[in-house]
Write a protein that holds these residues in place. Structure first.
Motif, PDB file in Angstrom:
ATOM      1  N   ALA A 150       0.658  -1.334  -0.095  1.00  0.00           N
ATOM      2  CA  ALA A 150      -0.141   0.120   0.152  1.00  0.00           C
ATOM      3  C   ALA A 150       1.054   1.173  -0.098  1.00  0.00           C
ATOM      4  O   ALA A 150       0.523   2.295  -0.657  1.00  0.00           O
ATOM      5  CB  ALA A 150      -1.019   0.018   1.278  1.00  0.00           C
ATOM      6  N   ALA A 151       2.083   1.072   0.839  1.00  0.00           N
ATOM      7  CA  ALA A 151       2.874   2.161   0.876  1.00  0.00           C
ATOM      8  C   ALA A 151       3.768   2.505  -0.438  1.00  0.00           C
ATOM      9  O   ALA A 151       4.300   3.519  -0.670  1.00  0.00           O
ATOM     10  CB  ALA A 151       4.024   2.148   1.994  1.00  0.00           C
ATOM     11  N   SER A 152       3.920   1.535  -1.264  1.00  0.00           N
ATOM     12  CA  SER A 152       4.780   1.594  -2.582  1.00  0.00           C
ATOM     13  C   SER A 152       4.312   2.457  -3.381  1.00  0.00           C
ATOM     14  O   SER A 152       3.063   2.671  -3.795  1.00  0.00           O
ATOM     15  CB  SER A 152       4.721   0.302  -3.098  1.00  0.00           C
ATOM     16  OG  SER A 152       5.536   0.265  -4.392  1.00  0.00           O
ATOM     17  N   SER A 153       4.958   3.286  -4.040  1.00  0.00           N
ATOM     18  CA  SER A 153       4.682   4.410  -4.856  1.00  0.00           C
ATOM     19  C   SER A 153       4.459   3.881  -6.326  1.00  0.00           C
ATOM     20  O   SER A 153       3.992   4.392  -7.150  1.00  0.00           O
ATOM     21  CB  SER A 153       5.522   5.602  -4.785  1.00  0.00           C
ATOM     22  OG  SER A 153       7.059   5.220  -5.252  1.00  0.00           O
ATOM     23  N   GLY A 154       5.306   2.721  -6.338  1.00  0.00           N
ATOM     24  CA  GLY A 154       5.551   2.199  -7.857  1.00  0.00           C
ATOM     25  C   GLY A 154       6.461   2.784  -8.837  1.00  0.00           C
ATOM     26  O   GLY A 154       6.602   2.622  -9.940  1.00  0.00           O
ATOM     27  N   TYR A 155       7.213   3.952  -8.092  1.00  0.00           N
ATOM     28  CA  TYR A 155       8.193   4.617  -8.790  1.00  0.00           C
ATOM     29  C   TYR A 155       9.202   3.689  -9.565  1.00  0.00           C
ATOM     30  O   TYR A 155       9.954   3.846 -10.553  1.00  0.00           O
ATOM     31  CB  TYR A 155       9.046   5.508  -7.897  1.00  0.00           C
ATOM     32  CG  TYR A 155       9.920   6.389  -8.422  1.00  0.00           C
ATOM     33  CD1 TYR A 155       9.688   7.651  -9.128  1.00  0.00           C
ATOM     34  CD2 TYR A 155      11.497   5.968  -8.202  1.00  0.00           C
ATOM     35  CE1 TYR A 155      10.705   8.400  -9.632  1.00  0.00           C
ATOM     36  CE2 TYR A 155      12.456   6.846  -8.831  1.00  0.00           C
ATOM     37  CZ  TYR A 155      12.034   8.028  -9.396  1.00  0.00           C
ATOM     38  OH  TYR A 155      12.930   8.842 -10.327  1.00  0.00           O
ATOM     39  N   THR A 156       9.778   2.605  -8.814  1.00  0.00           N
ATOM     40  CA  THR A 156      10.730   1.671  -9.422  1.00  0.00           C
ATOM     41  C   THR A 156      10.157   0.316  -9.854  1.00  0.00           C
ATOM     42  O   THR A 156      10.751  -0.695 -10.170  1.00  0.00           O
ATOM     43  CB  THR A 156      11.623   1.266  -8.448  1.00  0.00           C
ATOM     44  OG1 THR A 156      11.019   0.593  -7.168  1.00  0.00           O
ATOM     45  CG2 THR A 156      12.535   2.549  -7.547  1.00  0.00           C
ATOM     46  N   GLN A 157       8.575   0.227 -10.076  1.00  0.00           N
ATOM     47  CA  GLN A 157       8.218  -0.988 -10.582  1.00  0.00           C
ATOM     48  C   GLN A 157       8.199  -1.233 -12.069  1.00  0.00           C
ATOM     49  O   GLN A 157       7.395  -0.763 -12.839  1.00  0.00           O
ATOM     50  CB  GLN A 157       6.729  -0.985 -10.246  1.00  0.00           C
ATOM     51  CG  GLN A 157       6.001  -2.046 -10.371  1.00  0.00           C
ATOM     52  CD  GLN A 157       4.626  -2.354  -9.540  1.00  0.00           C
ATOM     53  OE1 GLN A 157       4.256  -1.275  -8.958  1.00  0.00           O
ATOM     54  NE2 GLN A 157       4.086  -3.277  -9.824  1.00  0.00           N
ATOM     55  N   THR A 158       9.333  -1.673 -12.419  1.00  0.00           N
ATOM     56  CA  THR A 158       9.631  -2.048 -13.997  1.00  0.00           C
ATOM     57  C   THR A 158       8.787  -3.212 -14.384  1.00  0.00           C
ATOM     58  O   THR A 158       8.340  -4.203 -13.652  1.00  0.00           O
ATOM     59  CB  THR A 158      11.322  -2.365 -13.974  1.00  0.00           C
ATOM     60  OG1 THR A 158      11.446  -3.559 -13.123  1.00  0.00           O
ATOM     61  CG2 THR A 158      11.991  -1.237 -13.724  1.00  0.00           C
ATOM     62  N   LYS A 159       8.736  -3.311 -15.636  1.00  0.00           N
ATOM     63  CA  LYS A 159       7.774  -4.268 -16.235  1.00  0.00           C
ATOM     64  C   LYS A 159       8.571  -5.764 -15.963  1.00  0.00           C
ATOM     65  O   LYS A 159       8.049  -6.846 -15.530  1.00  0.00           O
ATOM     66  CB  LYS A 159       7.743  -4.269 -17.474  1.00  0.00           C
ATOM     67  CG  LYS A 159       6.892  -5.261 -18.356  1.00  0.00           C
ATOM     68  CD  LYS A 159       6.724  -4.864 -19.705  1.00  0.00           C
ATOM     69  CE  LYS A 159       6.001  -6.012 -20.459  1.00  0.00           C
ATOM     70  NZ  LYS A 159       5.666  -5.921 -21.901  1.00  0.00           N
ATOM     71  N   TYR A 160       9.853  -5.684 -16.159  1.00  0.00           N
ATOM     72  CA  TYR A 160      10.842  -6.840 -16.207  1.00  0.00           C
ATOM     73  C   TYR A 160      11.628  -6.849 -14.748  1.00  0.00           C
ATOM     74  O   TYR A 160      11.923  -5.929 -14.267  1.00  0.00           O
ATOM     75  CB  TYR A 160      11.565  -7.062 -17.377  1.00  0.00           C
ATOM     76  CG  TYR A 160      10.734  -7.085 -18.544  1.00  0.00           C
ATOM     77  CD1 TYR A 160      10.060  -8.173 -18.971  1.00  0.00           C
ATOM     78  CD2 TYR A 160      10.998  -6.082 -19.474  1.00  0.00           C
ATOM     79  CE1 TYR A 160       9.317  -8.210 -20.087  1.00  0.00           C
ATOM     80  CE2 TYR A 160      10.185  -6.212 -20.707  1.00  0.00           C
ATOM     81  CZ  TYR A 160       9.453  -7.309 -20.826  1.00  0.00           C
ATOM     82  OH  TYR A 160       8.694  -7.209 -22.104  1.00  0.00           O
ATOM     83  N   PRO A 161      11.918  -7.946 -14.129  1.00  0.00           N
ATOM     84  CA  PRO A 161      12.541  -8.150 -12.901  1.00  0.00           C
ATOM     85  C   PRO A 161      14.222  -7.451 -13.234  1.00  0.00           C
ATOM     86  O   PRO A 161      14.637  -7.349 -14.511  1.00  0.00           O
ATOM     87  CB  PRO A 161      13.047  -9.443 -12.442  1.00  0.00           C
ATOM     88  CG  PRO A 161      11.841 -10.219 -13.348  1.00  0.00           C
ATOM     89  CD  PRO A 161      11.482  -9.623 -14.672  1.00  0.00           C
ATOM     90  N   ILE A 162      14.640  -6.975 -12.056  1.00  0.00           N
ATOM     91  CA  ILE A 162      16.220  -6.515 -12.554  1.00  0.00           C
ATOM     92  C   ILE A 162      17.041  -7.438 -11.745  1.00  0.00           C
ATOM     93  O   ILE A 162      16.926  -7.886 -10.736  1.00  0.00           O
ATOM     94  CB  ILE A 162      16.146  -5.071 -11.587  1.00  0.00           C
ATOM     95  CG1 ILE A 162      15.358  -3.924 -12.219  1.00  0.00           C
ATOM     96  CG2 ILE A 162      17.551  -4.682 -11.339  1.00  0.00           C
ATOM     97  CD1 ILE A 162      15.152  -2.738 -11.497  1.00  0.00           C
TER      98      ILE A 162
END
Length: 312
Positions: free
Chosen positions: A26-38
């Protein structure tokens, strides 16, 4: 399950532990949420985690906090690019099997740069992007000087190789990667200007054709990025600065102490003159970096967001 994968699975476990609680999501902003894993790939004498210390200090957790799936690979601390690359390729396939993703985003530091480029060259269909950080993309002057001082077959080479093999063995023991083969001489050869010129002929994607320019931003369906520091002594409290200050003296131009600025260029050069040295680029020594430069952790977060915005 082999030991390298157990180490990788440890990173997976960390990612899942951080991502699982509803409150964190819930706290995640999604700022780093890439489509593919890093997938993060360490450099020479590197590791994933040793004696509780992360090679990528605070970086995986900060990326995961805002939505990224992050995996930390473990390859030989010292060996040829090809050997390390094959080890990484195996782990990339394991990440894809675990996540169900079609591709991964590779980020490599130092010798991790050529290592991730090798995987992109032999298995381009599995790779969405390649990012090198202080990557030895055109060779290291420090490696050239070391090779000149340690002629092949010489006593000095044998002594130095023995010391380096002992160090890499300790690193492997501390990080649980004792089954990984170590070969300091092959690692040294791999990082010379001559060897990288040959490597770049075989794996040219993203490599600048001019001495200090940018390379193709996209080739074979893969996006290429790079950034690096251009300083050697950045924080007098950091014990690694003294060594990097000395190694940086072999350069007649800007470097991070181990890699020349122009040698670090690959694909889109985000920036090549951060007030960072080779160790600062991974947020070590425990975050003792330049007080007036952007935090290295922020740079990785920005890169993840850049990948996200590019649909990667």
């Amino acid at each position: 399950m082999d030991e390298a994968f157990r180490q990788l699975a440890g990173g997976v476990g960390l990612a899942c532990a951080l991502a699982a609680p509803t409150a964190v999501q819930a706290a995640s902003s999604g700022y780093t949420q890439t489509k593919y894993p890093i997938v993060l790939v360490h450099g020479l004498f590197g590791f994933d985690q040793a004696l509780g210390v992360d090679y990528w200090y605070r970086i995986p957790a900060e990326l995961q906090q805002d939505g990224a799936k992050v995996y930390v690979a473990q390859v030989s601390a010292t060996n040829s690019t090809e050997t390390r690359g094959e080890q990484l390729l195996s782990q990339v396939r394991q990440v894809l099997a675990i996540t169900g993703a079609a591709k991964v985003n590779l980020i490599g530091h130092s010798h991790g740069g050529p290592t991730v480029r090798y995987v992109a060259g032999v298995a381009p269909g599995l790779i969405a992007s390649v990012t090198t950080v202080g990557g030895v993309n055109k060779g290291s002057r420090v490696a050239d000087v070391a090779r000149g001082a340690l002629p092949p077959g010489s006593v000095s080479e044998a002594v130095a190789a023995g010391v380096a093999r002992g160090l890499s063995g300790l690193i492997s023991l501390a990080s649980g990667g004792t089954q990984l083969p170590q070969d300091p001489v092959k690692a040294l050869d791999a990082l010379t200007t001559k060897s990288l010129a040959d490597f770049n002929r075989r794996f040219p994607a993203g490599v600048p054709t001019s001495e200090c320019g940018e390379g193709a931003y996209s080739q074979n369906g893969i996006r290429f990025y790079s950034w690096s520091g251009a300083s050697t002594v950045t924080n007098i409290l950091d014990p690694s600065d003294a060594l990097l200050g000395l190694t940086g003296l072999v350069y007649g131009s800007a470097s991070d102490g181990l890699v020349g600025t122009c040698s670090s260029h690959l694909g889109q050069v985000i920036r090549d003159n951060y007030w960072m040295n080779h160790v600062d680029e991974i947020n070590h020594f425990f975050g003792l970096v330049h007080l007036f430069e952007t935090s290295p952790v922020t740079l990785y977060r920005q890169q993840a967001n850049r990948l996200k915005n590019a649909g990667l």
